[in-house]
Design a protein around this motif. Structure first.
Motif, PDB file in Angstrom:
ATOM      1  N   UNK A 128      56.041  33.749  53.579  1.00  0.00           N
ATOM      2  CA  UNK A 128      55.083  34.738  54.080  1.00  0.00           C
ATOM      3  C   UNK A 128      54.636  35.604  52.906  1.00  0.00           C
ATOM      4  N   UNK A 129      53.409  35.341  52.476  1.00  0.00           N
ATOM      5  CA  UNK A 129      52.836  36.095  51.361  1.00  0.00           C
ATOM      6  C   UNK A 129      51.543  36.801  51.757  1.00  0.00           C
ATOM      7  N   UNK A 130      50.927  36.372  52.872  1.00  0.00           N
ATOM      8  CA  UNK A 130      49.664  36.938  53.322  1.00  0.00           C
ATOM      9  C   UNK A 130      49.704  37.164  54.828  1.00  0.00           C
ATOM     10  N   UNK A 131      48.745  37.920  55.327  1.00  0.00           N
ATOM     11  CA  UNK A 131      48.626  38.126  56.773  1.00  0.00           C
ATOM     12  C   UNK A 131      48.412  36.794  57.470  1.00  0.00           C
ATOM     13  N   UNK A 132      47.669  35.909  56.823  1.00  0.00           N
ATOM     14  CA  UNK A 132      47.427  34.587  57.410  1.00  0.00           C
ATOM     15  C   UNK A 132      48.732  33.810  57.572  1.00  0.00           C
ATOM     16  N   UNK A 133      49.613  33.891  56.567  1.00  0.00           N
ATOM     17  CA  UNK A 133      50.926  33.251  56.683  1.00  0.00           C
ATOM     18  C   UNK A 133      51.684  33.818  57.864  1.00  0.00           C
ATOM     19  N   UNK A 134      51.586  35.129  58.066  1.00  0.00           N
ATOM     20  CA  UNK A 134      52.293  35.790  59.159  1.00  0.00           C
ATOM     21  C   UNK A 134      51.812  35.269  60.504  1.00  0.00           C
ATOM     22  N   UNK A 135      50.500  35.141  60.652  1.00  0.00           N
ATOM     23  CA  UNK A 135      49.914  34.666  61.908  1.00  0.00           C
ATOM     24  C   UNK A 135      50.299  33.221  62.179  1.00  0.00           C
ATOM     25  N   UNK A 136      50.438  32.427  61.122  1.00  0.00           N
ATOM     26  CA  UNK A 136      50.680  30.987  61.269  1.00  0.00           C
ATOM     27  C   UNK A 136      52.153  30.617  61.382  1.00  0.00           C
ATOM     28  N   UNK A 137      53.050  31.599  61.421  1.00  0.00           N
ATOM     29  CA  UNK A 137      54.482  31.285  61.504  1.00  0.00           C
ATOM     30  C   UNK A 137      54.761  30.478  62.771  1.00  0.00           C
ATOM     31  N   UNK A 138      55.406  29.308  62.637  1.00  0.00           N
ATOM     32  CA  UNK A 138      55.725  28.508  63.829  1.00  0.00           C
ATOM     33  C   UNK A 138      56.689  29.246  64.756  1.00  0.00           C
ATOM     34  N   UNK A 139      56.470  29.106  66.052  1.00  0.00           N
ATOM     35  CA  UNK A 139      57.289  29.816  67.044  1.00  0.00           C
ATOM     36  C   UNK A 139      58.759  29.420  66.948  1.00  0.00           C
ATOM     37  N   UNK A 140      59.037  28.180  66.519  1.00  0.00           N
ATOM     38  CA  UNK A 140      60.424  27.714  66.491  1.00  0.00           C
ATOM     39  C   UNK A 140      61.254  28.373  65.381  1.00  0.00           C
ATOM     40  N   UNK A 141      60.629  29.150  64.482  1.00  0.00           N
ATOM     41  CA  UNK A 141      61.386  29.852  63.444  1.00  0.00           C
ATOM     42  C   UNK A 141      61.947  31.183  63.936  1.00  0.00           C
ATOM     43  N   UNK A 142      61.612  31.554  65.169  1.00  0.00           N
ATOM     44  CA  UNK A 142      62.123  32.804  65.737  1.00  0.00           C
ATOM     45  C   UNK A 142      63.135  32.516  66.835  1.00  0.00           C
ATOM     46  N   UNK A 143      64.227  33.300  66.930  1.00  0.00           N
ATOM     47  CA  UNK A 143      64.575  34.390  66.019  1.00  0.00           C
ATOM     48  C   UNK A 143      64.929  33.881  64.624  1.00  0.00           C
TER      49      UNK A 143
END
Length: 387
Positions: A128-143
């Motif tokens: 995560x380096x940009x806002x775009x990276x933040x938006x594109x985070x796959x749901x399966x990485x949470x938590x």
């Protein structure tokens, strides 16, 4: 031994004056080398015991010139020494590890990419380096666990996030610096492996080490038969060698692993230097991690270290000096050292504070049962939680 080996009588330099530098200096001096330390702290633990202490900033051109002028070869004792300084030194002197390897270890994004290139499994992650990276985070990485890409250590620079909203809030609080989001996995235990690799590509390794962290700081390392199951031990050793080989690494490298509930291993991170979890080798092996650092730097032969005794290492934090209350008080060293097989290593720091690494205690005995019993006795005397 490499053809251009640097023999005892020469001066070996080290960037950084902390406890790892101090123990490198002691190992080098025991083998007959002179030593030089560059560190901005006039009271640095390594600088206080070295033949030369160059008291300048790591990027100071005059200081770097003086270190190169008196040293036949130069190493580093922690990974946050500026890689640019190592590059400057490498223009005139052998430097190990090299700036390229240190640069990768300084950046979790590049570090994880290197693990992937080497075919070593790591937890699913996203940079995560940009806002775009933040938006594109796959749901399966949470938590997941959000970690700053640079300058995080001992549990610092990281936070658990459960939802996208928390992720955005924490990233904002971290100053929107480059980060890595790692998926939280069902972890069972932790281990690490230390390898030493020479300029000729020869590699040796210490045994796989079982580690216990508390609040992000290493508390206990156990090294004995059965501490790390043999299949996982071999997997971790081979993975660490692959990581070192992929870097064309020269020096001592530690790689930390997590064991999952199903017994499989994932790599956590690497340290381009000796490591807390290898301190037991000073008393339990015929070649310590610090002697390996001297040998790789000087181009001396590498022999496979032998664990001659089961061992447990207890990390001694500044909290132990405040076990009786707010006033600083010396821990009961006489009672601890009355226990058989105990070896105390203090780092020469002038004042204790909570969370500060003040030293370590190595315990070696003839059997795993005996070493564990003694280590638990020592822990009880010092006020360290049992394990």
């Amino acid at each position: 031994m490499t053809p251009d080996a640097i023999l005892p009588g020469a001066t070996l330099g080290v960037m950084g004056g902390g406890q790892l530098g101090r123990m490198f200096v002691h190992a080098a001096q025991r083998m007959g080398y002179f030593t030089a330390v560059l560190d901005p702290d006039a009271a640095s633990p390594a600088g206080l015991v070295s033949h030369h202490h160059i008291h300048t900033d790591y990027l100071d051109a005059d200081g770097l010139g003086r270190l190169a002028g008196i040293s036949a070869a130069i190493t580093t004792e922690f990974e946050n020494v500026p890689a640019a300084a190592l590059s400057t030194l490498a223009s005139t002197r052998p430097v190990a590890p090299g700036a390229h390897a240190v640069e990768i270890a300084q950046d979790r994004i590049r570090e994880k990419a290197h693990f992937v290139r080497c075919g070593v499994p790591c937890a699913p992650y996203a940079a995560i380096e940009t806002v775009e990276n933040l938006v594109d985070v796959p749901a399966e990485l949470l938590p997941g666990l959000l970690k700053t890409a640079r300058l995080g250590y001992d549990g610092k620079g990281q936070a658990r996030v459960n939802t996208r909203e928390e992720l955005a809030q924490v990233w904002e609080a971290m100053g929107r610096v480059p980060c890595v989001l790692e998926k939280l996995l069902p972890l069972s235990w932790e281990c690490s492996v230390i390898v030493a690799r020479g300029r000729d590509g020869q590699m040796v390794h210490l045994p796989a080490q079982r580690n216990l962290h508390r609040e992000g700081i290493l508390a206990v390392t156990q090294v004995m038969e059965g501490a790390v199951p043999e299949p996982q031990a071999q997997q971790a050793i081979e993975a660490t060698k692959a990581i070192a080989q992929g870097l064309d690494y020269v020096g001592v490298l530690c790689v930390e692993f997590f064991a999952l509930a199903d017994g499989s291993l994932v790599v956590n991170e690497m340290a381009p230097r000796p490591h807390n979890s290898g301190h037991y080798s000073m008393d339990a092996c015929d070649v310590s991690q610090f002697e390996l650092q001297v040998r790789t730097l000087a181009g001396l032969p590498l022999t496979q270290p032998r664990l001659h005794s089961p061992a447990i290492m207890l990390n001694l934090l500044g909290d132990l000096w405040f076990a009786q209350g707010e006033a600083e008080a010396t821990p009961p060293w006489a009672q601890v050292l009355a226990l058989p097989g105990t070896s105390l290593h203090l780092y020469g720091k002038h004042s204790a504070r909570k969370g500060r690494k003040m030293g370590h205690l190595n315990i070696t005995r003839a059997t795993p049962q005996a070493v564990r019993e003694t280590a638990l006795q020592a822990a009880a005397l010092l006020g360290i939680e049992p394990f």
